[in-house]
Design a protein around this motif. Sequence first.
Motif, short mmCIF file in Angstrom:
data_model
loop_
_atom_site.label_atom_id
_atom_site.label_comp_id
_atom_site.label_asym_id
_atom_site.label_seq_id
_atom_site.Cartn_x
_atom_site.Cartn_y
_atom_site.Cartn_z
N GLU A 223 0.82 -1.25 0.01
CA GLU A 223 -0.04 0.00 -0.13
C GLU A 223 0.69 1.19 0.04
O GLU A 223 1.83 1.38 0.73
CB GLU A 223 -1.18 -0.11 1.28
N HIS A 224 0.48 2.22 -0.83
CA HIS A 224 1.52 3.40 -1.05
C HIS A 224 1.91 4.12 0.29
O HIS A 224 2.71 4.41 0.61
CB HIS A 224 0.67 4.23 -1.87
N ARG A 225 0.83 4.16 1.34
CA ARG A 225 1.10 4.65 2.33
C ARG A 225 2.15 4.20 3.46
O ARG A 225 2.73 4.65 3.97
CB ARG A 225 -0.39 4.83 3.50
N GLU A 226 2.32 2.63 3.07
CA GLU A 226 3.14 2.03 3.87
C GLU A 226 4.88 2.52 3.33
O GLU A 226 5.66 2.64 4.13
CB GLU A 226 3.27 0.52 3.69
N LEU A 227 4.87 2.67 2.17
CA LEU A 227 5.88 3.08 1.39
C LEU A 227 6.28 4.42 1.90
O LEU A 227 7.46 4.97 2.07
CB LEU A 227 6.03 3.01 -0.16
N CYS A 228 5.22 5.35 1.66
CA CYS A 228 5.55 6.84 2.10
C CYS A 228 6.21 6.85 3.35
O CYS A 228 6.99 7.88 3.74
CB CYS A 228 4.06 7.43 1.81
N LEU A 230 8.08 5.04 4.98
CA LEU A 230 9.54 4.91 4.98
C LEU A 230 10.19 6.05 4.59
O LEU A 230 11.18 6.42 4.82
CB LEU A 230 9.70 3.65 4.09
N TYR A 231 9.70 6.58 3.33
CA TYR A 231 10.51 7.88 2.67
C TYR A 231 10.34 8.90 3.77
O TYR A 231 11.18 10.06 3.59
CB TYR A 231 9.58 8.31 1.52
N ALA A 232 9.22 9.00 4.57
CA ALA A 232 9.18 10.22 5.38
C ALA A 232 10.26 9.92 6.69
O ALA A 232 10.90 10.98 6.88
CB ALA A 232 7.73 10.22 6.19
N TYR A 233 10.42 8.90 7.12
CA TYR A 233 11.47 8.52 7.96
C TYR A 233 12.94 8.75 7.44
O TYR A 233 13.55 9.71 8.16
CB TYR A 233 11.31 6.86 8.44
#
Length: 280
Positions: A223-228, A230-233
């Motif tokens: 799901e995109h939010r899961e990946l996003c 990680l990018y936020a972190y």
Amino acid sequence: MFRQDLLAGKKILVTGGGTGLGKSIGRRYLELGAHLVICGRRLAVLDATADEFRAELPGARIDTLTCDVRDAEQVEAMMERLWQTGPLDVLVNNAAANFIARTEKLSARAVDAVLNIVLHGSFYCAIAAGRRWIEAGRPGNVISTVSAPVITGQAFTAPSAAAKAGVLAMTRSLAVEWGPKGIRLNCVAPGLFPTPGAWEQLFPPGSQVEAQERGVPLRRLGEHRELCDLYAYLAADGSGYMTGDLIVMDGGRWMQGAGGPTFRAMQDWNDAQWDAMRKK
Ligand SMILES: CCCCCCCCC/C=C/C(=O)SCCNC(=O)CCNC(=O)[C@H](O)C(C)(C)COP(=O)(O)OP(=O)(O)OC[C@H]1O[C@@H](n2cnc3c(N)ncnc32)[C@H](O)[C@@H]1OP(=O)(O)O
Ligand SMILES: NC(=O)C1=CN([C@@H]2O[C@H](COP(=O)(O)OP(=O)(O)OC[C@H]3O[C@@H](n4cnc5c(N)ncnc54)[C@H](OP(=O)(O)O)[C@@H]3O)[C@@H](O)[C@H]2O)C=CC1
């Protein structure tokens, strides 16, 4: 998952941020308070995305810039314009191209089309940002999107696999070279996160032997939010001690080949099948 002001005060460029994963990542950065800049070749696509974000997130600060990352002069011009309104804090190398083809049939131009966007484009952007950070004595942060074929290689998409592997080598080289200057670089390898761009290019009708979820140990697409997140972190200061790393987020998909088809079938065995095997 994060404080709403996690990225407040950070200016972040997402290349290819008008569509797909880059668009989702950019939206998450805006939600967390960043000043977002997105670039790509098609201004209308970028502006439509920016309008959508402004409607969704009143007060969101977002700029659009056209840039073909294959062209080092365009990359320089983009960075120059971007820096005029304040320095960049984070570069996300997300722009890419890929298609499936038999490698022996590829023309030189076809090979170059992928290598120029993925490998050269990421290099040009990293150098243009890195030079400015070094000259200003500022810290910097580069996040590059690669893919699991940087570890395994991948048939029928050899230029993409090779170009992304080159981006990983660039990341690790510069993590050491630029580390003492406070610049860090990491790579993320997403697995199956549906986007129109990737699915049109890579998964034509009839190309799959089984439902895509079945090839993933966690038995679902990402799901995109899961990946996003990680990018936020990775964009946040809290990840400040991470550099030169490759983070794979694919539900275990890339390791699926280990053990071969026999062990793979056993993933779906029931108790009776396991008991029958012991009795033999
Ligand atoms: C999901 C994850 C799972 C997990 C594991 C999988 C990992 C996947 C990781 C990566 C995923 C992605 O990147 S998904 C991102 C997908 N998105 C995109 O690709 C968007 C950007 N793509 C593009 O712009 C275009 O598709 C592309 C062709 C690459 C570049 O466009 P250009 O206008 O620059 O180029 P063109 O002039 O059209 O073509 C240049 C040459 O390439 C040739 N060419 C073009 N398409 C071709 C094709 N299908 N087969 C052979 N050759 C082709 C042309 O014939 C030309 O050669 P001549 O005939 O000799 O002139
Ligand atoms: N979706 C997935 O499951 C996976 C995706 N990835 C990676 O994620 C990233 C995003 O892919 P995805 O969102 O799926 O696909 P998209 O096709 O939606 O994204 C590609 C983006 O790159 C931009 N782009 C392409 N060429 C150039 C160029 N020369 N200069 C500037 N921008 C360019 C495109 O915009 P424009 O055409 O307007 O220039 C587009 O916005 C890529 O790095 C891809 O390799 C990796 C593994 C899996």
